[in-house]
Design an enzyme around this catalytic site. Structure first.
Site, PDB file in Angstrom:
ATOM      1  CE  LYS B 122      -4.586  -1.237   0.801  1.00  0.00           C
ATOM      2  NZ  LYS B 122      -5.912  -0.801   1.055  1.00  0.00           N
ATOM      3  CD  GLU B 206      -5.783   8.027   4.057  1.00  0.00           C
ATOM      4  OE1 GLU B 206      -4.785   7.501   4.071  1.00  0.00           O
ATOM      5  OE2 GLU B 206      -7.105   7.534   4.041  1.00  0.00           O
ATOM      6  CG  HIS B 241     -14.528  -3.064   3.567  1.00  0.00           C
ATOM      7  ND1 HIS B 241     -14.463  -1.734   3.333  1.00  0.00           N
ATOM      8  CD2 HIS B 241     -14.598  -3.059   4.909  1.00  0.00           C
ATOM      9  CE1 HIS B 241     -14.647  -1.182   4.422  1.00  0.00           C
ATOM     10  NE2 HIS B 241     -14.711  -1.921   5.401  1.00  0.00           N
ATOM     11  NE  ARG B 298      -7.441  -9.891  -7.196  1.00  0.00           N
ATOM     12  CZ  ARG B 298      -8.488  -9.275  -7.190  1.00  0.00           C
ATOM     13  NH1 ARG B 298      -9.419  -9.254  -8.176  1.00  0.00           N
ATOM     14  NH2 ARG B 298      -8.863  -8.494  -6.282  1.00  0.00           N
TER      15      ARG B 298
END
Lengths: 167, 505
Positions: B122, B206, B241, B298
């Site tokens: 990340k 953030e 999620h 992917r």
């Protein structure tokens, strides 16, 4: 034939009579003429009141049925009136007594969240079962005291296996 | 071997379920031999019965079968497979597995191991994206030294902001701050919570995005260096999620935004030397600004919605890219045509808080007809086990516009029958009745919000309330007659007596 059908949160008297190719069915106060055929396996087609309905019927035993219509699934119980009354008398006595909570799915016990003798409120987690890479909390369905815990950490259980007692 | 074409004769499909079926279909269409692998309980699975050859790979647990990287590479070598397709999940984003394939001389159908590794971290990927001029959510990276630094930083990116624990996860040490006067208290609280949870009180700031959407861009890159965008998918409908419903195009997309987002996605992929199929995920906020979230290195579960609106075959393209074939002109200016939806049919019980619902599929009838596609990994009579991901099938539909696609989805769900286990189908039927969903007014928290408010419950079909009672009563009478007809009289009497005793006990 006279029956008691428990559905939609109530019990209705249902009278079923075969009349040639169709069934005359009275549910509570309403009369229906029903043409019911088996499509294949557990699939049934019902023609009633000018419409056609495809449903799926599973007998779960003991007069309990699951009627499914695509997404909507309904559980019902069909009994003769005598058995229904006997069951009610039995249920009234059984209320408030100890209940054994069973697993509604197979899985592995991933966590035991309370100790035997713990007081729990409805919705409190008691155990965690893991299946399909997901953890699922098994909660107390009502307020009570957790009696014996019948499974251990890491143990594999089948659907229907007793998990713990709730007094 | 960039630039040189190398035909494939046999491909090992290192996956199971619907995605293994999807890949085997592409292989058959291309005249390439498809080899499946299976764990013990999957011997009778749909991928095995559709494959040209199938090989056991171990026991039920994924760690002892589909995740056995070395054993899978060795198998590929033994059976003479030229390539391995990993699907999604399992080993699909395992850079080490991709590297092992390369060492064994087996082509890995996916991005280079280095690109996968770069996108796998990340922090590293955020840094790379920022350097490549791809917008990332402002903030992060550095832990805050003190409250003064926090205040000036928050001012520079603008409120609302989110304080997050550097060592964090699971919502611990997280505080949302709406305005400057709340910062001091939130900063103290976040630090002490972070210290208690992680023994590390470093926090960072953030920008907080208000009800953002999740949009993603499908990219394809060949080994000659050409990278293209195939447009966006809207994936805002998620439960915890996990994506549940996807569509393309996004209801809020404009040609100008698609252009900008597509270019950003291509820059992101180029920054890590990406080839093959990949997806760049973005958050889009209410003001129309978008931010890089991550890149999925992917094939995505939801690739069929892009295939519907572009007319392209993404799995075929993956295989051709792996052969060294350049992307043709059909990939140059891809514009979506019509509208597509995907619903993910999981073996989860929406009546029991989405608990897994394994069991035998007593009955299965997939929908059919115009604009309907089903990618299933199971068949009627099949057993859904507790060992793997609960995704049974993906139902995708196409319509000339969003309204027609919604109508087709409704129609297809009405035709569908899955009996024996519970599935997420009632959730989709409830969503089709939801005004926000119908309008395309979505954000990433919408589904969780509505579910926790008790919305989106399965509703009794309005047309005939007594239908269940009629069906069950007639069935019961016929059943009782059948039992009476086959039972000898003596046994029947005893059965009745027992029943009475049981009932009265």
């Amino acid at each position: 034939m006279k029956l008691i059908v428990e559905h939609r949160g109530r019990a209705d008297e249902v009278v079923v009579d075969r009349q040639g190719e169709v069934w005359l069915v009275r549910v509570g106060e309403t009369d229906y003429e029903v043409d019911a055929v088996t499509v294949a396996g557990t699939a049934r087609s019902l023609r009633v009141a000018g419409s056609q309905y495809e449903v799926d019927l599973a007998h779960l035993g003991d007069g309990r049925y699951e009627v499914s219509r695509g997404g909507w699934v309904e559980e019902l119980r069909v009994q003769d009136p005598l058995a229904y009354l006997a069951g009610r008398a039995h249920g009234a006595v059984a209320e408030d007594s100890s209940q054994t909570v069973t697993a509604y799915m197979p899985g592995r016990v991933a966590a035991v969240l309370v100790e035997e003798g713990a007081r729990v409120a409805a919705g409190d987690g008691v155990l965690v079962l893991e299946a399909m890479k997901m953890e699922n909390e098994i909660q107390a369905e009502r307020d009570g005291v957790v009696g014996r815990i019948l499974v251990g950490l890491g143990e594999a259980v089948e659907g229907g296996d007793p998990l713990f007692e709730l007094d | 071997m960039p630039g040189r074409e190398r035909p494939l004769r046999k491909v090992l499909v290192a996956n199971r379920g619907e995605i293994a079926v999807r890949i085997l279909r592409a292989l058959r269409e291309m005249g390439i031999r498809g080899a499946a692998i299976y764990s013990e309980p999957d011997r009778r699975g749909l991928p095995v019965v559709l494959a040209d050859e199938a090989h056991p790979i171990g026991a039920a647990a994924s760690a002892e079968s589909y995740l056995r990287a070395a054993a899978i590479v060795e198998l590929a070598r033994q059976i003479g497979a030229d390539a391995v397709h990993p699907g999604y999940g399992f080993l699909a984003e395992n850079a080490e597995f991709a590297a092992m394939c390369a060492t064994a001389g087996v082509t890995f159908i996916g991005p280079p191991a280095e690109a996968m590794a770069a996108m796998g971290s990340k922090i590293e990927s955020r840094r790379l994206m920022r350097a490549a001029g791809v917008p990332v959510v402002p903030g992060g990276e550095e832990a805050l030294a003190d409250l003064d630094q926090a205040a000036s930083f928050a001012e520079s990116i603008g409120y609302p902001v989110m304080l997050k624990a550097a060592a964090g996860g699971g919502g611990k040490g997280m505080r949302r701050v709406e305005a400057a006067d709340q910062l001091a208290a939130a900063y103290r609280a976040a630090r002490s919570e972070a210290r208690a949870s992680f023994a590390d009180d470093r926090v960072y700031i953030e920008k907080f995005l208000v009800r953002p959407r999740h949009l993603e861009i499908q990219v394809l890159g060949d080994t000659q260096g050409k990278l293209v965008s195939l447009g966006e998918r809207e994936c805002s409908l998620q439960r915890r999620h996990q994506k549940v419903v996807e569509e393309a195009p996004s209801p809020v997309m404009t040609p100008e935004l698609r252009q900008r987002m597509g270019e950003a996605a291509v820059r992101a992929a180029a920054a890590v030397g990406y080839t093959n199929a990949g997806t760049v995920e973005f958050m889009l906020d209410a003001s129309g600004d978008f931010y890089f979230l991550e890149m999925n290195a992917r094939l995505q579960v939801e690739h069929p919605v892009t295939e519907w609106v572009t007319g392209l075959d993404i799995v075929r393209a993956q295989i051709e890219i792996a052969c060294g074939k350049p992307l043709g002109p059909e990939f140059d200016t891809v514009e979506p045509r019509g509208h597509a939806f995907e619903v993910r049919i999981y073996a989860e019980d929406p009546y029991r808080n989405f608990a897994p619902s394994p069991g035998r599929l007593r009955r299965l009838r997939w929908p059919d007809g115009p604009g309907v596609r089903v990618d299933a990994g199971v068949y009627e009579g099949d057993e859904v086990t507790i060992h793997y991901d609960p995704l049974l099938a993906k139902l995708t539909v196409w319509g000339g516009d969003r309204g027609q696609a919604l109508a087709r989805l409704d129609r297809a769900l009405a035709e569908l029958r899955i009996e024996g286990i519970r599935t997420t189908v009632p959730l989709f039927q409830a969503l089709l009745e939801d005004d926000d969903f119908r309008r395309g007014d979505l954000d990433i928290e919408m589904l969780d919000r509505k579910l926790s408010n008790g919305e989106l419950r399965a509703e009794r079909p309005a047309e005939l309330a007594d239908l269940g009672a009629l069906a069950a009563a007639v069935e019961h009478v016929e059943r009782t007659a059948r039992i009476a007809a086959v039972s000898p009289p003596a046994r029947r009497d005893r059965w009745r007596q027992t029943a009475r005793r049981e009932g009265l006990r």
